[in-house]
Design a protein around this motif. Structure first.
Motif, PDB file in Angstrom:
ATOM      1  N   SER A  20       0.819  -1.205   0.000  1.00 14.01           N
ATOM      2  CA  SER A  20       0.000   0.000   0.000  1.00 14.01           C
ATOM      3  C   SER A  20       0.864   1.270   0.000  1.00 14.01           C
ATOM      4  CB  SER A  20      -0.896  -0.002   1.245  1.00 14.01           C
ATOM      5  OG  SER A  20      -1.458   1.257   1.464  1.00 14.01           O
ATOM      6  N   ILE A  21       0.609   2.136  -0.952  1.00 19.97           N
ATOM      7  CA  ILE A  21       1.336   3.409  -1.013  1.00 19.97           C
ATOM      8  C   ILE A  21       1.069   4.208   0.252  1.00 19.97           C
ATOM      9  CG2 ILE A  21       1.487   5.624  -2.232  1.00 19.97           C
ATOM     10  CD1 ILE A  21       0.881   4.059  -4.820  1.00 19.97           C
ATOM     11  N   HIS A  22      -0.176   4.221   0.689  1.00 22.41           N
ATOM     12  CA  HIS A  22      -0.561   4.952   1.894  1.00 22.41           C
ATOM     13  C   HIS A  22       0.248   4.482   3.110  1.00 22.41           C
ATOM     14  CE1 HIS A  22      -3.233   7.205   4.524  1.00 22.41           C
ATOM     15  NE2 HIS A  22      -3.377   6.114   5.258  1.00 22.41           N
ATOM     16  N   LYS A  23       0.379   3.172   3.274  1.00 21.18           N
ATOM     17  CA  LYS A  23       1.135   2.635   4.410  1.00 21.18           C
ATOM     18  C   LYS A  23       2.623   2.961   4.291  1.00 21.18           C
ATOM     19  CE  LYS A  23      -2.037  -1.067   5.608  1.00 21.18           C
ATOM     20  NZ  LYS A  23      -2.283  -2.500   5.651  1.00 21.18           N
ATOM     21  N   HIS A  24       3.169   2.900   3.083  1.00 23.30           N
ATOM     22  CA  HIS A  24       4.576   3.262   2.882  1.00 23.30           C
ATOM     23  C   HIS A  24       4.815   4.721   3.258  1.00 23.30           C
ATOM     24  CE1 HIS A  24       5.931  -0.472   1.204  1.00 23.30           C
ATOM     25  NE2 HIS A  24       5.200  -0.384   0.093  1.00 23.30           N
ATOM     26  N   LEU A  25       3.904   5.589   2.824  1.00 21.81           N
ATOM     27  CA  LEU A  25       4.059   7.015   3.129  1.00 21.81           C
ATOM     28  C   LEU A  25       4.034   7.273   4.637  1.00 21.81           C
ATOM     29  CD1 LEU A  25       1.900   8.704   0.337  1.00 21.81           C
ATOM     30  CD2 LEU A  25       4.383   8.795   0.597  1.00 21.81           C
ATOM     31  N   ILE A  26       3.098   6.664   5.320  1.00 16.00           N
ATOM     32  CA  ILE A  26       3.004   6.846   6.775  1.00 16.00           C
ATOM     33  C   ILE A  26       4.235   6.266   7.457  1.00 16.00           C
ATOM     34  CG2 ILE A  26       1.744   6.138   8.851  1.00 16.00           C
ATOM     35  CD1 ILE A  26      -0.836   6.404   7.175  1.00 16.00           C
ATOM     36  N   ARG A  27       4.645   5.048   7.062  1.00 12.57           N
ATOM     37  CA  ARG A  27       5.802   4.401   7.676  1.00 12.57           C
ATOM     38  C   ARG A  27       7.069   5.228   7.481  1.00 12.57           C
ATOM     39  NH1 ARG A  27       9.515   1.741   5.489  1.00 12.57           N
ATOM     40  NH2 ARG A  27       8.426   1.251   3.565  1.00 12.57           N
TER      41      ARG A  27
END
Length: 181
Positions: A20-27
């Protein structure tokens, strides 16, 4: 690349091409935010203690701050450029290009550090006089800038190295470095 280096690279490289791009960004954003906050807190604390020394010393920092911002901006630009050229080769798992681009980025950064330091040391008097620094403040500017210009390499090279870490998808080590610094 040795087996040990390849194994270490695979351990620290987060494959940003999957998931998930969203999870990568948050991480990636949370550790970076903590690291940036630490750097800004350092500047605030530094200003407080310099203010305790006296008005002239604090005024000297006021003159020096724009020059420091130029160098920090250059380090951010070099770091962003490093991230931009390395991210695709990390994604492609092209280890030869990773080594080559990282090495070239560090060499370019060292050259830029030497140029900034030399230009800065040669222009302290005319630059800060043009900015309006009075002789009493100029003494403090000289003391501070001689140290600061010689330490430019210790600002630029770590920023570029952290750009390489970001390209590999690792922002945790980067934030630890910023906190410790």
């Amino acid at each position: 690349m040795s087996k040990y280096a390849a194994h270490n690279l695979q351990k620290t490289h987060n494959d940003l091409t999957k998931g998930s791009i969203h999870k990568h960004l948050i991480r990636m954003a949370i550790p970076m935010t903590i690291g940036i906050f630490s750097s800004m807190a350092f500047a605030l604390i530094d200003t407080y203690f310099l203010g305790q020394l006296g008005g002239d010393e604090l005024a000297a920092i006021g003159f020096i701050s724009p020059i420091m911002m130029v160098i920090f901006s250059a380090s951010i630009g070099l770091s962003a450029g490093t991230t931009a050229i390395l991210a695709p080769v990390f994604g492609a798992k092209d280890h030869k290009s990773i080594r080559e681009y990282t090495t070239n980025s560090i060499i370019l950064t060292i050259i830029m550090s030497v140029i900034f330091s030399a230009a800065g040391l040669l222009t302290i008097e005319p630059l800060f006089t043009m900015m309006g620094a009075e002789p009493a403040i100029m003494t403090h500017i000289h003391e501070y800038m001689h140290i600061w210009y010689f330490s430019t390499i210790f600002v630029l090279v770590p920023m570029v190295a952290m750009g390489a870490m970001r390209a590999a998808g690792d922002t945790v080590i980067q934030s630890y470095i910023m906190i410790i610094a």
